[in-house]
Design an enzyme around this catalytic site. Structure first.
Site, PDB file in Angstrom:
ATOM      1  N   CYS A 169       7.922  43.775  58.593  1.00 52.24           N
ATOM      2  CA  CYS A 169       7.519  42.641  57.753  1.00 52.24           C
ATOM      3  C   CYS A 169       6.223  42.928  57.025  1.00 52.24           C
ATOM      4  O   CYS A 169       6.100  42.688  55.833  1.00 52.24           O
ATOM      5  CB  CYS A 169       7.375  41.397  58.607  1.00 52.24           C
ATOM      6  SG  CYS A 169       6.337  41.651  60.039  1.00 52.24           S
TER       7      CYS A 169
ATOM      8  N   GLU B 157      11.138  41.825  48.203  1.00 47.87           N
ATOM      9  CA  GLU B 157      10.880  42.633  49.394  1.00 47.87           C
ATOM     10  C   GLU B 157      12.040  43.611  49.587  1.00 47.87           C
ATOM     11  O   GLU B 157      13.155  43.193  49.896  1.00 47.87           O
ATOM     12  CB  GLU B 157      10.795  41.699  50.611  1.00 47.87           C
ATOM     13  CG  GLU B 157      10.553  42.410  51.904  1.00 47.87           C
ATOM     14  CD  GLU B 157      10.675  41.486  53.132  1.00 47.87           C
ATOM     15  OE1 GLU B 157      11.461  40.518  53.087  1.00 47.87           O
ATOM     16  OE2 GLU B 157       9.994  41.754  54.125  1.00 47.87           O
TER      17      GLU B 157
ATOM     18  N   LYS C  88      17.586  34.002  71.307  1.00 43.01           N
ATOM     19  CA  LYS C  88      18.766  34.527  70.608  1.00 43.01           C
ATOM     20  C   LYS C  88      18.332  35.723  69.771  1.00 43.01           C
ATOM     21  O   LYS C  88      17.647  35.569  68.765  1.00 43.01           O
ATOM     22  CB  LYS C  88      19.353  33.474  69.666  1.00 43.01           C
ATOM     23  CG  LYS C  88      20.652  33.939  69.036  1.00 43.01           C
ATOM     24  CD  LYS C  88      20.937  33.333  67.680  1.00 43.01           C
ATOM     25  CE  LYS C  88      20.434  34.145  66.535  1.00 43.01           C
ATOM     26  NZ  LYS C  88      21.096  35.441  66.327  1.00 43.01           N
TER      27      LYS C  88
ATOM     28  N   GLU D 168       7.537  33.250  61.239  1.00 44.07           N
ATOM     29  CA  GLU D 168       7.003  34.518  60.722  1.00 44.07           C
ATOM     30  C   GLU D 168       8.055  35.073  59.776  1.00 44.07           C
ATOM     31  O   GLU D 168       9.092  35.553  60.213  1.00 44.07           O
ATOM     32  CB  GLU D 168       6.759  35.504  61.875  1.00 44.07           C
ATOM     33  CG  GLU D 168       5.717  35.066  62.867  1.00 44.07           C
ATOM     34  CD  GLU D 168       4.306  35.132  62.314  1.00 44.07           C
ATOM     35  OE1 GLU D 168       4.102  35.581  61.163  1.00 44.07           O
ATOM     36  OE2 GLU D 168       3.387  34.710  63.031  1.00 44.07           O
TER      37      GLU D 168
HETATM   38  P1  NAD Z   1      17.387  36.926  59.096  1.00 41.50           P
HETATM   39  O1  NAD Z   1      16.636  35.734  58.626  1.00 41.50           O
HETATM   40  O2  NAD Z   1      18.621  37.295  58.394  1.00 41.50           O
HETATM   41  O3  NAD Z   1      17.787  36.776  60.625  1.00 41.50           O
HETATM   42  C1  NAD Z   1      16.815  36.545  61.628  1.00 41.50           C
HETATM   43  C2  NAD Z   1      17.466  35.822  62.780  1.00 41.50           C
HETATM   44  O4  NAD Z   1      17.863  34.519  62.378  1.00 41.50           O
HETATM   45  C3  NAD Z   1      18.693  36.497  63.339  1.00 41.50           C
HETATM   46  O5  NAD Z   1      18.670  36.391  64.745  1.00 41.50           O
HETATM   47  C4  NAD Z   1      19.811  35.647  62.760  1.00 41.50           C
HETATM   48  O6  NAD Z   1      20.981  35.669  63.530  1.00 41.50           O
HETATM   49  C5  NAD Z   1      19.197  34.270  62.787  1.00 41.50           C
HETATM   50  N1  NAD Z   1      19.791  33.294  61.871  1.00 41.50           N
HETATM   51  C6  NAD Z   1      20.460  33.526  60.726  1.00 41.50           C
HETATM   52  N2  NAD Z   1      20.815  32.350  60.160  1.00 41.50           N
HETATM   53  C7  NAD Z   1      20.348  31.363  60.958  1.00 41.50           C
HETATM   54  C8  NAD Z   1      20.370  29.933  60.907  1.00 41.50           C
HETATM   55  N3  NAD Z   1      20.939  29.289  59.896  1.00 41.50           N
HETATM   56  N4  NAD Z   1      19.785  29.244  61.899  1.00 41.50           N
HETATM   57  C9  NAD Z   1      19.169  29.880  62.914  1.00 41.50           C
HETATM   58  N5  NAD Z   1      19.118  31.238  63.021  1.00 41.50           N
HETATM   59  C10 NAD Z   1      19.692  31.964  62.059  1.00 41.50           C
HETATM   60  O7  NAD Z   1      16.320  38.108  59.076  1.00 41.50           O
HETATM   61  P2  NAD Z   1      16.557  39.636  59.397  1.00 41.50           P
HETATM   62  O8  NAD Z   1      17.351  40.214  58.273  1.00 41.50           O
HETATM   63  O9  NAD Z   1      17.031  39.805  60.785  1.00 41.50           O
HETATM   64  O10 NAD Z   1      15.064  40.202  59.345  1.00 41.50           O
HETATM   65  C11 NAD Z   1      14.490  40.693  58.198  1.00 41.50           C
HETATM   66  C12 NAD Z   1      13.492  39.712  57.635  1.00 41.50           C
HETATM   67  O11 NAD Z   1      12.574  39.329  58.649  1.00 41.50           O
HETATM   68  C13 NAD Z   1      12.635  40.304  56.554  1.00 41.50           C
HETATM   69  O12 NAD Z   1      12.495  39.387  55.506  1.00 41.50           O
HETATM   70  C14 NAD Z   1      11.291  40.529  57.214  1.00 41.50           C
HETATM   71  O13 NAD Z   1      10.202  40.522  56.323  1.00 41.50           O
HETATM   72  C15 NAD Z   1      11.255  39.406  58.171  1.00 41.50           C
HETATM   73  N6  NAD Z   1      10.357  39.704  59.282  1.00 41.50           N
HETATM   74  C16 NAD Z   1       9.188  39.008  59.353  1.00 41.50           C
HETATM   75  C17 NAD Z   1       8.281  39.299  60.356  1.00 41.50           C
HETATM   76  C18 NAD Z   1       6.988  38.573  60.462  1.00 41.50           C
HETATM   77  O14 NAD Z   1       6.331  38.669  61.481  1.00 41.50           O
HETATM   78  N7  NAD Z   1       6.577  37.831  59.467  1.00 41.50           N
HETATM   79  C19 NAD Z   1       8.592  40.288  61.297  1.00 41.50           C
HETATM   80  C20 NAD Z   1       9.820  40.964  61.191  1.00 41.50           C
HETATM   81  C21 NAD Z   1      10.690  40.638  60.181  1.00 41.50           C
END
Ligand code: NAD
Length: 808
Positions: free
Chosen positions: A614, A711, A505, A580
């Site tokens: 990230c 962040e 997804k 992650e």
């Molecule tokens: P997010 O957590 O808002 O969303 C990530 C994904 O989770 C999306 O596909 C979203 O639709 C889904 N999602 C949302 N609520 C959910 C739920 N309750 N259950 C299951 N899935 C759900 O994150 P984002 O805004 O897309 O990404 C930014 C964040 O990601 C930042 O904090 C960044 O640091 C982190 N990030 C971490 C890494 C890493 O490798 N550690 C890499 C990239 C981004």
């Protein structure tokens, strides 16, 4: 069969507008969400000019078209001019219209609405609302002024015998393959003998010979959505739908034959004109057959303005069929499908994907729901036994083939990544869409070559003890918006390499490169091995995956808050997890550096992809002796950085990916100002379209201010002064996150010692955020659980089985 330059000039073909396609409303561009049904007059004509029209028919000599915002348009001169109907009591999407005679007509639409006119469409009244169930109706047909049938979401069939005063729900049988009767019913078409047919989801055609009272399935053999159909006088049936699919039956629906339509774009309507059959579809596609649809061919992208997506003025012209292609973004709208069990799948609605450089939609993606998650998980479970037993070498071969397919489609994938994320094709220090796709290719090949051989712990006269790595089953992958394709690859390839099957997804904000990747992969992998379910913002798709008993592991990249929710939801079946999560990485600059030499590097590792990575550097601690000099250098570089649309070759930084993230950056900047932060450059969004924010360096803040502690995930960097290195290590470690960290110094030994004192998953010296496919990467503390990449990452997609063979 022939091809004409514009065969759609005949007014009769205005009926082509009657695209009673379920997803029609979602193709409405602005606004994306259906407007709730309200008992209020239709919007003013200014809005009508913006409304896509989704259905049309003839009422005597008049053409009546209906569409978004509850707009009905009438033409009494064969479509040369249109005016808006007088009274329309709904403002939500109307998808289809049917007239029993020149006065009595019914239109159906979202929220289960049925509206009725007795004066040829001048004025309308509500006959039925279904606001509780929110089940849109997609098609309607009236046999006469009394008897009519309407169909819609999830096998909804309604029937009336009293001209629509009352409606009964008709139960249709369960589908032949089992399960509930839950497919979307898109388009009613009627044979000259009065048999009723419905083109439906999952390749089904439903038939009723008693005006909709009882139904049975005709199975075309196709698995995708059928959006329209036609019943010819000779008993032939033709249906068409997703991705140009076209099927014909010459024996009243008993057997079906796939016909090559020549179109890869979805076909939304068919009509017979004299001896010809003409179809129209998305992307301006038009097909034409002169032999009753036995052979069809024609693809003419962009040459015909798609009426169903036209604005009213274009629609008006489309009805008289004199439209030439326009430089209109809507004509270039890209359409994507979900992919389940090797088949493209549409949902009842779509959602738009925004290009952050313009703030406007450029693609439409199905708004999947929990039922699609169920179907995808079931397909993945079915595919698992064969895939997990596929010889290792064969799995490797297929994954290398996938890497080659990515490479072959690199320009296309790069453009999709740029359109959906805003990141430049090239980008600051070469970190852009090219790197994202190139990295995806590299990761695919390197991961395909990884091995987890059997370990032999003991092999003596008494016993042999072996450690085997076994795949887990079905892996659910949930990805964020910042590096959509690369992170999808990071999840999917090791999962498949280890013998798991996958349901992915992507983020609702950037799903399209992933959708294309899954499509390319499905041309190589067996059906069900890799499935894609897309969900709109706030949809149930992510949560349904996190709690799904048929998913054995979730690999998730995203925010810490969502990671917590996924962990809680996965407790039901004790899911394995790789999380992650967010980071707030510190970089520490020692006094011995060459400021001018490291400043561009520091700027790059902080600002590439606009800080939306990230493991970007997000807090920069600089020794007081070089503080002002380094601040000045960073600001100088920021001011010369080219910010713009990522599709332009010279652009180094694109827009922020979404409006919400831009608002967060603005909020943190405002707080930094209030805390006495000294803005050395930037500090504001750029006027005009798109989500652009100037690269910003803020001096004189310290720990405890929001910009330092949170962040920011945007192009804004706090530079913090320190004097004592032990103390600064403690400050860097105060964060609850622990993804990455770095130390910058000319003394590599000392820097490496200090780097190891940082509480983070990866520590760099004179570098930050650089990852590679053979080195484990993951967060400690609240930045995550587990690692990705290399042997260690691959092992996370397996469980251990210890095999002990007694020899005596
Ligand atoms: P997010 O957590 O808002 O969303 C990530 C994904 O989770 C999306 O596909 C979203 O639709 C889904 N999602 C949302 N609520 C959910 C739920 N309750 N259950 C299951 N899935 C759900 O994150 P984002 O805004 O897309 O990404 C930014 C964040 O990601 C930042 O904090 C960044 O640091 C982190 N990030 C971490 C890494 C890493 O490798 N550690 C890499 C990239 C981004």
């Amino acid at each position: 069969m022939n091809i004409k330059s514009n065969p759609l000039r005949q007014p009769l073909l205005a009926l082509l507008l009657a695209v009673a396609l379920g997803q029609g409303a979602a193709l409405a561009q602005v606004p994306a969400a259906p407007i709730p049904l309200q008992a209020q007059p239709a919007r003013q004509s200014a809005s009508a000019a913006l409304a896509p029209m989704l259905g049309a028919t003839k009422a005597g000599q008049r053409i009546v078209a209906v569409g978004d915002y509850g707009i009905a348009l009438l033409s009494d001169d064969d479509g040369k001019h249109f005016r808006q109907a007088g009274k329309m009591p709904v403002s939500s999407t109307l998808t289809a219209v049917s007239f029993a005679d020149d006065k009595n007509g019914w239109a159906v639409g979202h929220w289960g609405a049925i509206v009725h006119t007795t004066d040829g469409g001048e004025n309308w009244a509500i006959q039925r609302l279904d606001t509780q169930e929110d089940r849109p109706l997609f098609s309607v047909h009236f046999f006469n002024a009394e008897e009519g049938v309407a169909v819609g979401l999830w096998s909804l069939v309604l029937r009336t015998h009293d001209g629509g005063k009352s409606w009964e729900t008709v139960q249709i049988p369960a589908p032949p393959e089992g399960g509930k009767a839950d497919r979307n019913l898109f388009k009613i078409f009627v044979s000259p003998k009065g048999s009723l047919f419905v083109a439906a989801e999952r390749g089904a055609v439903l038939r009723s010979d008693d005006k909709g009272q009882t139904w049975h399935y005709l199975n075309t053999g196709y698995k995708g959505s059928l959006w329209t159909g036609l019943a010819l006088a000779d008993g032939s049936l033709i249906v068409a739908g997703l991705r140009g699919s076209l099927y014909r039956s010459g024996d009243d629906g008993k057997s079906w034959q796939a016909v090559d339509s020549g179109s890869k774009s979805s076909l939304t309507d068919l009509v017979q004109v004299d001896k010809r059959i003409v179809g129209v579809g998305l992307d301006g596609v038009e097909i034409e057959s002169h032999d009753g649809g036995i052979g069809c061919r024609r693809q003419w992208p962009g040459a015909f303005f798609p009426a169903r997506r036209g604005r009213a003025d274009a629609c008006q012209q489309a009805l008289s069929f004199t439209v030439e292609p326009k430089n209109n973004q809507e004509t270039n709208m890209k359409i994507f499908s979900m992919l389940i069990d090797g088949q493209p799948i549409a949902a009842r609605t779509t959602f738009p994907v925004i290009n952050p450089a313009t703030g406007t939609a450029f693609a439409l993606v199905p708004a999947g729901d929990a039922s699609h998650v169920d179907a995808a998980v079931a397909a993945a479970r079915r595919a698992f036994p064969a895939w997990s037993r596929t010889p290792d070498g064969e799995r490797q071969r297929l994954l290398h083939a996938l890497g080659a397919a990515l490479e072959a489609h690199m320009p296309e994938l790069m453009e999709l990544v740029t359109l959906e994320t805003g990141k430049p094709l090239g980008g600051l220090n070469g970190v852009g869409a090219g790197m994202e796709v190139g990295g995806s290719i590299a990761w695919t090949h390197v991961t395909a070559d990884l091995e987890l051989p059997v370990e032999i712990l003991q092999d003596n006269a008494e016993a042999r003890v072996e450690i085997h790595r076994k795949p887990l089953g079905v892996v659910g992958s949930i990805t964020p918006w910042n590096w959509p394709l690369m992170i999808a690859i990071w999840h999917v390839i090791p999962a498949l390499r280890a013998g798991n099957t996958v349901v992915i997804k992507p983020s609702e904000l950037s799903p399209v490169a992933t959708a294309r990747f899954v499509e390319l992969a499905n041309a190589i992998l067996p059906p069900g091995v890799l499935n894609l379910v897309t969900g709109a913002a706030g949809s149930e798709v992510g949560p349904a995956m996190a709690s799904h008993p048929g998913i054995d592991k979730i690999v998730f990249t995203g925010s810490t808050a969502t990671g917590r929710r996924i962990m809680a939801a996965g407790a039901g079946n004790l899911k394995r997890l790789t999380l992650e999560l967010g980071g707030n990485d510190a970089g520490i600059v020692l006094p011995d550096v060459d400021v001018k030499a490291i400043a561009p590097k520091l700027f790059g590792v902080t600002f590439h992809n606009n800080g939306q990575t990230c493991a970007c550097l997000k807090r920069l601690y600089v020794h007081e002796s070089i503080y002002e000099e380094l601040c000045g250098e960073l600001a100088r570089i920021a001011l010369t950085t080219v910010v713009g649309d990522g599709l332009q070759a010279e652009t180094q930084l694109g827009p922020i990916q979404n409006a919400m993230q831009l608002a967060k950056v603005e909020e943190l900047a405002a707080d930094a100002r209030a805390q006495g932060g000294r803005f050395l450059c930037g500090g504001q969004r750029r006027a005009g379209a798109g989500y652009f924010y100037e690269p910003t360096i803020v001096a004189d803040l310290t720990d405890g201010s929001r910009l330092v502690d949170e962040e920011p995930f945007g192009p804004i960097l706090p530079v913090i002064k320190y004097s004592d290195v032990d103390e600064v290590i403690a400050r860097a470690n105060q964060s609850l996150n622990g993804l990455g960290g770095s130390v910058w110094s000319a003394d590599l030994v000392r820097a490496a010692e200090l780097a190891q004192r940082l509480e983070c998953g990866t520590a760099w010296v004179n570098e930050h955020g650089a990852v590679q496919p053979d080195a484990p990467f993951g967060g400690v503390k609240q930045s995550g659980i587990g690692v990705e990449f290399g042997r260690h990452g691959l092992a996370e997609y397996t469980s251990i089985q210890t095999l002990k063979i007694m020899k005596s």
